[in-house]
Write a protein that holds these residues in place. Structure first.
Motif, PDB file in Angstrom:
ATOM      1  N   SER A   1      24.812  45.425  39.233  1.00  0.00           N
ATOM      2  CA  SER A   1      26.141  45.170  38.674  1.00  0.00           C
ATOM      3  C   SER A   1      26.920  46.478  38.640  1.00  0.00           C
TER       4      SER A   1
ATOM      5  N   ILE B   1      33.715  43.110  35.453  1.00  0.00           N
ATOM      6  CA  ILE B   1      32.293  43.391  35.696  1.00  0.00           C
ATOM      7  C   ILE B   1      31.818  42.492  36.822  1.00  0.00           C
ATOM      8  N   MET B   2      31.272  43.089  37.882  1.00  0.00           N
ATOM      9  CA  MET B   2      30.741  42.342  39.024  1.00  0.00           C
ATOM     10  C   MET B   2      29.218  42.349  38.937  1.00  0.00           C
ATOM     11  N   ILE B   3      28.612  41.180  39.068  1.00  0.00           N
ATOM     12  CA  ILE B   3      27.149  41.042  38.980  1.00  0.00           C
ATOM     13  C   ILE B   3      26.666  40.268  40.202  1.00  0.00           C
ATOM     14  N   TRP B   4      25.679  40.831  40.916  1.00  0.00           N
ATOM     15  CA  TRP B   4      25.048  40.143  42.045  1.00  0.00           C
ATOM     16  C   TRP B   4      23.584  39.901  41.697  1.00  0.00           C
ATOM     17  N   GLN B   5      23.109  38.662  41.958  1.00  0.00           N
ATOM     18  CA  GLN B   5      21.732  38.297  41.656  1.00  0.00           C
ATOM     19  C   GLN B   5      21.104  37.631  42.872  1.00  0.00           C
TER      20      GLN B   5
ATOM     21  N   LYS C   1      31.118  48.100  37.273  1.00  0.00           N
ATOM     22  CA  LYS C   1      32.394  47.845  36.615  1.00  0.00           C
ATOM     23  C   LYS C   1      33.545  48.218  37.543  1.00  0.00           C
TER      24      LYS C   1
ATOM     25  N   LEU D   1      27.180  35.943  43.374  1.00  0.00           N
ATOM     26  CA  LEU D   1      28.131  36.942  42.897  1.00  0.00           C
ATOM     27  C   LEU D   1      28.955  36.358  41.752  1.00  0.00           C
ATOM     28  N   SER D   2      28.917  37.039  40.601  1.00  0.00           N
ATOM     29  CA  SER D   2      29.669  36.591  39.424  1.00  0.00           C
ATOM     30  C   SER D   2      30.627  37.696  39.011  1.00  0.00           C
ATOM     31  N   CYS D   3      31.777  37.272  38.484  1.00  0.00           N
ATOM     32  CA  CYS D   3      32.787  38.226  38.017  1.00  0.00           C
ATOM     33  C   CYS D   3      33.172  37.877  36.588  1.00  0.00           C
ATOM     34  N   TYR D   4      33.197  38.881  35.739  1.00  0.00           N
ATOM     35  CA  TYR D   4      33.550  38.703  34.336  1.00  0.00           C
ATOM     36  C   TYR D   4      34.765  39.562  33.999  1.00  0.00           C
TER      37      TYR D   4
ATOM     38  N   ASP E   1      32.963  51.997  38.138  1.00  0.00           N
ATOM     39  CA  ASP E   1      31.981  52.451  37.139  1.00  0.00           C
ATOM     40  C   ASP E   1      32.468  53.671  36.365  1.00  0.00           C
TER      41      ASP E   1
END
Length: 803
Positions: free
Chosen positions: A153, A205-209, A155, A119-122, A167
């Protein structure tokens, strides 16, 4: 002084000047000086772009650490450490293998999982977004993911400490309230300890990979390299926009690597202890049976002590018995290993090594077998058993297991042969003791068998204790030499390189454009080109006139262009000499080069000297003299030639200039060229010569029709007009041919429409704009062109530099 000026118009002198004309830095500088503002502006523009790139590029930091890989096998150094080396599978380290392990997906997935990097947050900024690590203002809890193999991902826009928008939706959601997105269920918790004022905007912005994707991203930014072959130190570096994240990745990577080594050692120790326990249990039963047999034999046969005679023979047999016992122990170990290999329960277990069998081929195969087993176990953690890679490893294991079994059979056969040899030697000794009682021999056999089992039992107990101690004190064979420090070194953007690159680009682009323009330019641009392409002398230059009038020269005119015509009048004396009557023909290559403008003003400047001057409009096809002077047309040359007018009917007086007259061309005939060959033209020229001191013949362009060549028989000299930025360069070849072949009398060039730019120059001592005369145009000696004046200083500056 007159002789020196006259030499300028001698073709041989000009040719010598052209031949001696080498590269002149001053000429080159003045030619391209006009482009300097464009180059400077381009450089400034690109420097601004470089600043924007440096300002808004994502900053990438490199964090470094170093790891020592200890070679425990070399550290022991003694022969007695062979059991530890093979039993615990501690071989010499291959640094290339260790580097691949550190970069492997399995290891990096564990790193990503430990750090929660899925989980990344920008933080969304005006131009770019910034990665947040450990300072995220909220925590995303994932309740359910529909497809864990696909990244997603969304917003988040924080409204306040209690609500957020998802979003771009206009319906706010409470922090802590479950929500659904694309079949996935989440809950967002606000961390009130982190203020939103620390961020550029409330948008995130949340991104899950999935783990494999994160591991691949880590691998692309991770570098592991070995400095030299003499050391076992590995250097690790990680590049990322967040140096704290890079430091944590390297620290966690080294910790995971240490744990993998310890796990492998513990797994080998566990399998070895299980094998020893099984053998001890079997040995205990065998030993109890031997002891029971000996007790029964001694009770039944009343045998309690050996005879003194047997002691003597036993001394002789002691050495042989000792060797026989060692062989028997090794043979039993071989039998156990054969049994262990054939047991299907141990198909995917490691094989114990160095149980007293010192056969290099066997030890090498067992070590390879154990290595393949460990690799299979490691891959099974991340893949299925039916994976082709697992199937391939199992095939390799089966092949190595078959080789081990065959080698064990060979070792067994070798031990049996050695045992037979010992038995033969023992039989020879036994022949000496045949007289001993059979009971004593039977008791000796039972005692020998008991001793073998006792020694083997003690041996296994010792190895079990050593293995347990080794397992309890297992440590990694790696050690951190230098921890990852933050903030690390900035590797991107490289400010110096970017500024240098953009500066070079800003300089090279306009220079390249200028070079292309110079290559594609096909028109005369400066006096140097004319001098280089033709030996015809240059009589003078006429600057650009922004005045719409055809007649510039007048008695009281002190404009710069008027003075240029006066200079041409002076230079013309060295062409025509001291003739009382001068006939000057004016022509050019094609229409539009200013031939009629030059004829008009040359007539005016000659008339100002008191000489009676007439301009004859011989450009019958396209006459412009009369319209330029705003005179009313009347009968002209063509009327005289066909006999319809007298000479007195042709003259038109120019009111503004005393002594200046014009003879118009008359009606345009269908055959102008043939008309100019008529004898009546000769009579007309004789009549004009009797009445006028100076005759200016404005003829048609010589590059289009042959009128000028036909009229050349009347002229004393020819003014050939070359217009800057208008006449084609290839026309200079034609001019040079006309000059060399002398088709036009006294041909000399007059450069028209010269603009005050740095690109124009004349030869040293000339009257061109570069020659020094133009730079006196603003000195106060001349009247300034009113149309060129401007009340705006910046506009004047712009016109001067960017025209």
């Amino acid at each position: 002084m007159p002789e020196q000026i006259k030499d300028l118009f001698v073709p041989e002198t000009l040719a010598q000047q052209d031949n001696s004309r080498a590269f002149n830095p001053k000429d080159f500088l003045m030619k391209y000086l006009r482009y300097l503002p464009w180059i400077v502006m381009s450089a400034i523009l690109f420097l601004v772009l470089a600043y924007a790139k440096v300002r808004y590029s994502t900053q990438i930091y490199r964090v470094q650490s170093s790891l020592l890989i200890k070679n425990e096998h070399d550290a022991g150094g003694g022969k007695g450490d062979k059991f530890d080396e093979l039993f615990m599978n501690q071989q010499s380290m291959n640094l290339s293998n260790e580097m691949e392990i550190l970069r492997s997906r399995m290891v990096l997935e564990r790193v990503a999982k430990d750090l929660g990097l899925q989980l990344s947050c920008y933080s969304k900024g005006t131009v770019r977004s910034s990665l947040l690590y450990l300072n995220v203002p909220f925590d995303l809890q994932i309740a359910k993911i529909l497809d864990s193999s696909q990244a997603f991902s969304f917003k988040v826009q924080v409204v306040n400490n209690k609500q957020f928008l998802l979003d771009g939706s206009k319906t706010p959601i409470e922090f802590g309230e479950p929500f659904q997105l694309g079949g996935n269920y989440f809950r967002l918790l606000r961390d009130t300890n982190i203020s939103l004022k620390n961020y550029n905007s409330p948008d995130f912005i949340m991104i899950w990979q999935p783990l494999p994707a994160v591991a691949n991203a880590l691998a692309s930014n991770l570098k592991v390299f070995h400095l030299n072959d003499q050391s076992t130190i590995l250097n690790l570096s990680f590049e990322n926009e967040n140096s704290r994240l890079g430091s944590d990745v390297l620290s966690t990577l080294m910790a995971v690597y240490d744990s993998l080594i310890i796990e492998d050692k513990n797994r080998i120790a566990f399998n070895t202890l299980r094998f020893i326990d099984e053998r001890l249990k079997s040995l205990k039963d065998d030993l109890n049976g031997v002891q029971t047999n000996m007790e029964d034999f001694m009770i039944q046969n009343q045998v309690y002590n050996l005879d003194e005679q047997s002691k003597n023979y036993l001394g002789i047999m002691s050495e042989g018995e000792k060797e026989k016992n060692e062989r028997a122990i090794r043979l039993q170990v071989v039998e156990w290993l054969l049994e262990y290999i054939n047991d299907s329960k141990n198909k995917f277990n490691t094989v114990p090594t160095n149980l007293g069998i010192e056969e290099p081929a066997l030890l090498q195969l067992i070590a390879e077998y154990n290595k393949l087993q460990l690799e299979r176990d490691a891959n099974l953690k991340t893949t299925q058993a039916n994976n082709p890679m697992i199937v391939g490893l199992e095939g390799a294991l089966e092949k190595v297991r078959s080789n081990i079994y065959q080698v064990l059979l060979n070792v067994k056969q070798a031990y049996l042969i050695a045992g037979n040899n010992i038995n033969k030697r023992e039989s020879a000794v036994k022949g000496q003791i045949r007289s001993l009682p059979g009971k004593s021999m039977r008791l000796l056999d039972i005692q020998r068998q008991q001793k073998i089992f006792e020694e083997l039992y003690s041996f296994l107990l010792q190895k079990k204790l050593e293995t347990s101690i080794s397992s309890a004190s297992t440590i990694s064979n790696s050690r951190v030499i230098e921890s990852a420090l933050i903030p690390g070194s900035l590797v991107s953007p490289d400010t110096k390189k970017i500024y240098m690159f953009y500066l070079m680009l800003g300089l090279l682009l306009p220079v390249g454009a200028i070079a292309i323009m110079e290559l594609l330019r096909d028109k005369v641009d400066n006096r140097g080109e004319i001098e280089a392409r033709t030996a015809a002398p240059i009589l003078g230059e006429v600057g650009h006139s922004s005045d719409g009038q055809a007649l510039i020269v007048s008695r009281n005119s002190r404009s710069f262009i008027s003075e240029q015509f006066r200079i041409i009048r002076t230079n013309l004396q060295y062409i025509t000499g001291k003739k009382d009557k001068q006939i000057i023909m004016v022509t050019s290559s094609f229409s539009g080069e200013g031939k009629s403008f030059i004829s008009t003003n040359m007539g005016a400047v000659m008339a100002l000297t008191g000489k009676k001057t007439v301009i004859m409009e011989f450009d019958i096809r396209k006459p412009k003299i009369i319209s330029g002077l705003d005179l009313k047309r009347k009968a002209g040359i063509t009327n005289y030639i066909i006999g319809m007018s007298n000479f007195e009917d042709l003259l038109l007086k120019v009111e503004d200039i005393e002594n200046l007259y014009v003879i118009p061309c008359g009606p345009i005939p269908p055959n102008p060229s043939e008309l100019l060959l008529d004898k009546r033209l000769d009579e007309l020229m004789e009549e004009v010569s009797r009445h006028f001191d100076v005759i200016i013949m404005d003829t048609a362009p010589v590059g289009l029709v042959s009128d000028a060549v036909n009229l050349g028989r009347f002229a004393d000299c020819t003014l050939y007009i070359v217009r800057q930025g208008y006449t084609f360069r290839k026309q200079l070849v034609q001019i040079d041919e006309l000059h060399k072949e002398k088709k036009l009398p006294g041909l000399c060039l007059l450069i028209n429409d010269v603009k005050p730019t740095g690109g124009y120059y004349s030869s040293s001592g000339g009257y061109g704009y570069y020659g020094g005369y133009y730079y006196g145009a603003k000195s106060g000696y001349f009247e300034e062109d009113k149309k060129e004046k401007s009340s705006f200083f910046l506009l004047n500056w712009w016109k001067r530099w960017f025209s």
